[in-house]
Design an enzyme around this catalytic site. Structure first.
Site, mmCIF file in Angstrom:
data_model
loop_
_atom_site.group_PDB
_atom_site.id
_atom_site.type_symbol
_atom_site.label_atom_id
_atom_site.label_comp_id
_atom_site.label_asym_id
_atom_site.label_seq_id
_atom_site.Cartn_x
_atom_site.Cartn_y
_atom_site.Cartn_z
ATOM 1 C CB VAL A 254 11.611 9.085 -0.703
ATOM 2 C CG1 VAL A 254 12.413 9.590 0.463
ATOM 3 C CG2 VAL A 254 11.945 7.635 -1.017
ATOM 4 C CG LEU B 69 10.261 1.342 -5.006
ATOM 5 C CD1 LEU B 69 10.423 1.716 -3.539
ATOM 6 C CD2 LEU B 69 11.313 2.057 -5.850
ATOM 7 C CE LYS C 182 10.246 17.971 -11.946
ATOM 8 N NZ LYS C 182 10.512 16.589 -11.559
ATOM 9 N N GLY D 259 0.818 -1.216 0.000
ATOM 10 C CA GLY D 259 0.000 0.000 0.000
ATOM 11 C C GLY D 259 0.848 1.261 0.000
#
Ligand SMILES: Cc1cc2nc3c(=O)[nH]c(=O)nc-3n(C[C@H](O)[C@H](O)[C@H](O)COP(=O)(O)OP(=O)(O)OC[C@H]3O[C@@H](n4cnc5c(N)ncnc54)[C@H](O)[C@@H]3O)c2cc1C
Length: 513
Positions: free
Chosen positions: A48, A335, A79, A13
């Protein structure tokens, strides 16, 4: 009798797990699919990932998220690109903008005209001067792009900086409100079907058993299913991307609210600076072969805008990707599927792309998991990862930081053939990659190639259809036009104050729309 709904179980999660849950619940009909997400509060998330690429806006739009509310609740900012400081050599900087450089003239891409004038010795400046997004970023300006495609103010896109933990919380509320089942608990055992080798059941610490037809591994660096259970191998890319550690620390905001991420090259790696409304995210990515943790920490803490808000947190990683992201009935996203350092904020985009590819290739209700679906997913995964890798490696390989061991090493390494080809092509002809698949557009490649000091020796001869004097005048007009429009734009801080100011209300107020 109708077949039972196809059961999709997401393990994890973090940003990947909840983007996957939200994306799939939006794109698939819940009458045909049953979606469950398992997450463990005890394990937590990587915590992060605050800078993004413009594609995230498409993802949020697809979910129907109100932009201003989203930015208020994640304390987000805008951005326009990334400023690379000292990457070519100390004292120099360039911006990789989310926007175009000029426009084609006489049906020839802009950079060929610029290269022609530059090679003829005309004072036409850097390519940077032909990007409105670069000019706006340097002026600290921001507004939403103009909808008139003829306006210079329409020639850019934008991304966000935001608090990633708040974003995952938001997506959790959004997805569970739409039928995704959430289970809190730790997966401690995984059973496979002996005949097919497919995962059949997950056992939790509580003793509960969760069965499924397709399992999405969003368990982060642990790679519980794809690595642990299915044993899918890893392509190690550390020979090209030797950074293997990061220290992350937020600090108080002090200076201006810049509408860009900053990446500053350091002796043993590089430092990121991501401005949010209430604080600045910072981190030092470094190679343990060239820089000690102490040096990395000292460098990071000596280069903050304001007081550090806590101790630097160490993260370890290895650049690379899974040989296959989809194996059997396990699909790795996030990841667990691979890691590329956050130099160009690519991870969240790679999650988004995988979620959309998975939705497009999802087996039908009543159908099985066909190996051809996996093969196509893996083909797309490889293209995205490998092209992103090449783009990141370019930043390192083309440097002129002579005498610094890390930078000497990466300047002299043997490049992937695909990247060596792209660099040679640009040097010889000013042509840059322009492909349908793959994250970075031709303009992105141009920004980094020129920014890193790779200059063309030639150009497309069709550019010569414009007389040189006329070309030089057109280039000067474009530069002035960009400059004037950028200074006429309001500041980023003013825009945020009027559009999405989080005020003093505190983060964490996010509720599902
Ligand atoms: C230093 C650094 C900086 C980064 N900066 C950026 C950036 O600026 N932009 C960007 O796009 N990306 C960035 N990233 C990448 C980004 O952080 C990740 O891609 C993103 O957070 C997704 O992580 P994840 O969900 O895959 O993993 P995680 O956040 O680690 O989540 C894993 C989940 O799996 C669960 N889990 C694990 N094991 C079990 C188990 N046994 N049982 C149950 N649950 C389990 C955990 O509880 C957690 O919920 C950065 C990464 C690093 C390391």
């Amino acid at each position: 009798m109708a077949a039972a709904p196809f059961r999709i179980v997401i393990v994890g999660g973090g940003t990947a797990g909840w983007m996957c849950a939200a994306g799939l619940v939006r794109l698939l009909a819940l009458t045909d699919y049953d979606l469950t997400l398992i997450e463990s509060d005890a394990i937590g998330t990587v915590g992060v990932g605050e800078a993004t690429l413009p594609h995230i806006k498409n993802f949020n739009d697809m979910l129907g998220i109100d932009e201003a509310q989203f930015l208020r609740d994640t304390r987000g900012t805008f951005k326009l690109g990334i400023e690379f400081v000292g990457w070519d050599r100390p004292g120099e900087a360039y911006v990789h903008p989310f926007g175009t450089f000029g426009e084609p003239w006489a049906s020839v891409d802009f950079q060929h005209h610029w290269a022609r004038a530059m090679l003829a010795g005309e004072a036409v400046g850097s390519l940077q001067e032909y990007s409105f997004a670069v000019a706006a970023a340097k002026a600290g300006a921001f507004e939403l792009p103009n909808e008139d495609p003829k306006s210079i103010r329409s020639t850019y896109a934008y991304a966000y900086h935001f608090d990633a933990t708040l974003y995952a919380h938001f997506l959790r509320g959004w997805a569970t409100a739409r039928g995704v089942k959430r289970i809190e608990g730790q997966v401690i055992d995984i059973t496979r079907d002996p005949a097919s080798g497919h995962v059949s059941t997950l056992r939790l610490e509580s003793g509960a058993e969760i069965g499924g037809d397709l399992f999405v591994d969003c368990s982060g660096f642990r790679a519980l299913l794809v690595g642990g259970t299915m044993g899918v191998g890893w392509h190690d890319w550390s020979e090209w991307l030797p950074c293997d550690r990061a220290l992350a620390v937020p600090c108080a905001s002090a200076a201006e609210l810049t509408p860009f991420t900053r990446s500053t090259a350091r002796r043993g790696g590089w430092q990121w600076r991501i401005p949010l409304q209430h604080r600045i995210g910072n981190g030092h990515v470094f190679s343990s072969a060239f820089c000690s943790e102490q040096e990395a920490s000292d460098t990071l803490l000596a280069n903050l805008d304001g007081p550090a808000l806590g101790e630097p947190r160490l993260l370890r990683f290895q650049a690379g990707r899974r040989a296959r992201a989809w194996e059997g009935n396990v699909v790795a996203i996030g990841l667990s599927s691979g890691f590329l350092e956050p130099l160009e904020s690519t991870s969240i985009f790679l999650i988004q792309a995988a979620v959309v590819d998975l939705a497009n290739l999802m087996p039908a209700r009543g159908g099985g998991v066909d190996a051809r679906l996996a093969a196509e997913f893996n083909r797309l995964f490889e293209v995205h990862c490998d092209r992103t890798r090449d783009f990141l490696v370019l930043h390192y390989a083309a440097n002129r930081r002579h005498g610094e061991p890390l930078w000497d090493h990466v300047r002299n390494m043997t490049l992937p053939d695909s990247l060596a080809h792209k660099i040679a092509l640009f040097r010889e002809s000013a042509a840059a990659p322009d492909y349908k698949l793959g994250l970075f557009s031709r303009d992105s490649w141009l920004a980094v190639l020129e920014g890193q000091g790779v200059l063309p020796r030639s150009y497309n001869r069709l550019a010569e259809r414009i007389p040189m004097a006329e070309l030089v005048e057109k280039l000067a007009e474009l530069r002035d036009y960009i400059r004037l429009n950028a200074v006429a734009m309001g500041s980023h801080a003013e825009f945020i104050a009027g559009y999405c100011d989080a005020g003093a209300s505190g983060a964490g107020a996010m509720v599902a729309a």
